[in-house]
Design a protein around this motif. Structure first.
Motif, mmCIF file in Angstrom:
data_model
loop_
_atom_site.group_PDB
_atom_site.id
_atom_site.type_symbol
_atom_site.label_atom_id
_atom_site.label_comp_id
_atom_site.label_asym_id
_atom_site.label_seq_id
_atom_site.Cartn_x
_atom_site.Cartn_y
_atom_site.Cartn_z
ATOM 1 N N HIS A 290 0.804 -1.150 -0.202
ATOM 2 C CA HIS A 290 -0.010 0.053 0.041
ATOM 3 C C HIS A 290 0.852 1.404 -0.092
ATOM 4 C CE1 HIS A 290 -3.938 -1.915 0.162
ATOM 5 N NE2 HIS A 290 -3.199 -2.859 1.384
ATOM 6 N N ASN A 291 2.056 1.236 0.532
ATOM 7 C CA ASN A 291 3.032 2.301 0.325
ATOM 8 C C ASN A 291 3.927 2.464 -0.909
ATOM 9 O OD1 ASN A 291 2.493 3.007 2.906
ATOM 10 N ND2 ASN A 291 4.011 1.717 3.978
ATOM 11 N N ARG A 292 3.623 1.483 -1.885
ATOM 12 C CA ARG A 292 4.395 1.628 -3.130
ATOM 13 C C ARG A 292 3.737 2.949 -3.997
ATOM 14 N NH1 ARG A 292 5.046 -4.699 -4.891
ATOM 15 N NH2 ARG A 292 6.293 -5.291 -3.308
ATOM 16 N N ARG A 293 4.555 3.473 -4.813
ATOM 17 C CA ARG A 293 4.015 4.462 -5.671
ATOM 18 C C ARG A 293 3.533 3.885 -6.948
ATOM 19 N NH1 ARG A 293 6.240 6.212 -10.134
ATOM 20 N NH2 ARG A 293 8.102 4.993 -9.816
ATOM 21 N N ALA A 294 2.407 4.362 -7.565
ATOM 22 C CA ALA A 294 1.725 3.878 -8.746
ATOM 23 C C ALA A 294 2.533 3.864 -9.993
ATOM 24 C CB ALA A 294 0.573 4.334 -9.056
ATOM 25 N N VAL A 295 2.736 2.722 -10.814
ATOM 26 C CA VAL A 295 3.412 2.696 -11.964
ATOM 27 C C VAL A 295 3.019 3.617 -13.001
ATOM 28 C CG1 VAL A 295 4.435 1.265 -13.700
ATOM 29 C CG2 VAL A 295 4.419 0.624 -11.405
ATOM 30 N N ARG A 296 3.580 4.523 -13.587
ATOM 31 C CA ARG A 296 2.926 5.454 -14.674
ATOM 32 C C ARG A 296 2.980 4.618 -15.822
ATOM 33 N NH1 ARG A 296 3.182 10.945 -14.500
ATOM 34 N NH2 ARG A 296 4.144 10.809 -16.771
ATOM 35 N N THR A 297 1.548 4.514 -16.490
ATOM 36 C CA THR A 297 1.310 3.715 -17.462
ATOM 37 C C THR A 297 0.697 4.336 -18.765
ATOM 38 O OG1 THR A 297 1.140 1.811 -15.905
ATOM 39 C CG2 THR A 297 0.166 1.525 -17.946
ATOM 40 N N ILE B 70 -8.382 -1.379 -11.308
ATOM 41 C CA ILE B 70 -8.907 -2.449 -10.280
ATOM 42 C C ILE B 70 -7.593 -2.844 -9.768
ATOM 43 C CG2 ILE B 70 -9.681 -4.855 -9.861
ATOM 44 C CD1 ILE B 70 -11.589 -4.008 -12.246
ATOM 45 N N GLU B 71 -6.572 -3.256 -10.452
ATOM 46 C CA GLU B 71 -5.327 -3.509 -9.667
ATOM 47 C C GLU B 71 -4.923 -2.556 -8.854
ATOM 48 O OE1 GLU B 71 -1.924 -5.679 -8.782
ATOM 49 O OE2 GLU B 71 -3.684 -6.436 -9.947
ATOM 50 N N GLY B 72 -4.813 -1.022 -9.022
ATOM 51 C CA GLY B 72 -4.619 -0.297 -8.020
ATOM 52 C C GLY B 72 -3.066 0.005 -8.190
ATOM 53 N N ASN B 73 -2.205 -0.465 -8.573
ATOM 54 C CA ASN B 73 -0.843 -0.048 -8.603
ATOM 55 C C ASN B 73 -0.139 0.685 -9.817
ATOM 56 O OD1 ASN B 73 -0.491 -1.563 -6.060
ATOM 57 N ND2 ASN B 73 -0.072 -3.482 -7.309
ATOM 58 N N PHE B 74 -1.326 0.878 -10.644
ATOM 59 C CA PHE B 74 -0.847 1.704 -11.899
ATOM 60 C C PHE B 74 -1.715 3.088 -12.035
ATOM 61 C CE2 PHE B 74 -0.644 -2.799 -12.255
ATOM 62 C CZ PHE B 74 0.611 -2.939 -13.127
ATOM 63 N N ALA B 75 -0.819 3.941 -12.555
ATOM 64 C CA ALA B 75 -1.568 5.400 -12.617
ATOM 65 C C ALA B 75 -1.595 5.390 -14.621
ATOM 66 C CB ALA B 75 -0.856 6.367 -12.160
ATOM 67 N N LEU B 76 -2.943 5.548 -14.967
ATOM 68 C CA LEU B 76 -2.812 5.610 -16.275
ATOM 69 C C LEU B 76 -2.757 7.163 -16.613
ATOM 70 C CD1 LEU B 76 -3.625 4.342 -18.949
ATOM 71 C CD2 LEU B 76 -5.979 4.840 -18.742
#
Length: 105
Positions: A9-16, A35-41
């Motif tokens: 939950h502390n990880r930064r989202a991967v710019r995608t 839904i995955e939540g670890n990615f920033a479109l």
């Protein structure tokens, strides 16, 4: 003591960036990433030229690239992006129709 769950939950989202000429696939992949939540479109592209321009200006960390794109196919677009100063992780994918056609042969 930190737990693995807390680290996720502390990880930064991967710019995608998503590049696909199918509106259905763009929407589907965007929904999966959301839904995955670890990615920033950070953007979408509907042809290879747009994908290259957006990748160079937006500097995403991950590009989900269809290999069949108008104007510049996904493999060529990937080559152009990889030649930039900030090479990024890229993935060339297939659309569902081409997979079905290939598997039925």
């Amino acid at each position: 003591m930190k737990t693995a769950h807390a680290d996720i939950h502390n990880r930064r989202a991967v710019r995608t960036l998503i590049a696909d000429d199918s509106p259905f696939m763009l929407k589907t992949l965007a929904q999966i990433l959301s839904i995955e939540g670890n990615f920033a479109l950070v953007g979408t592209a509907t042809d290879g030229c747009q994908a290259v321009r957006q990748a160079l200006t937006m500097e995403p960390e991950l590009v989900l690239m269809d290999y069949r794109l108008p104007h510049l196919n996904g493999l060529e677009a990937t080559r152009h992006i990889k030649q930039s100063e900030n090479p990024l992780v890229t993935t060339a994918g297939a659309d569902a129709n081409s997979i079905l056609k290939r598997d039925s042969k």
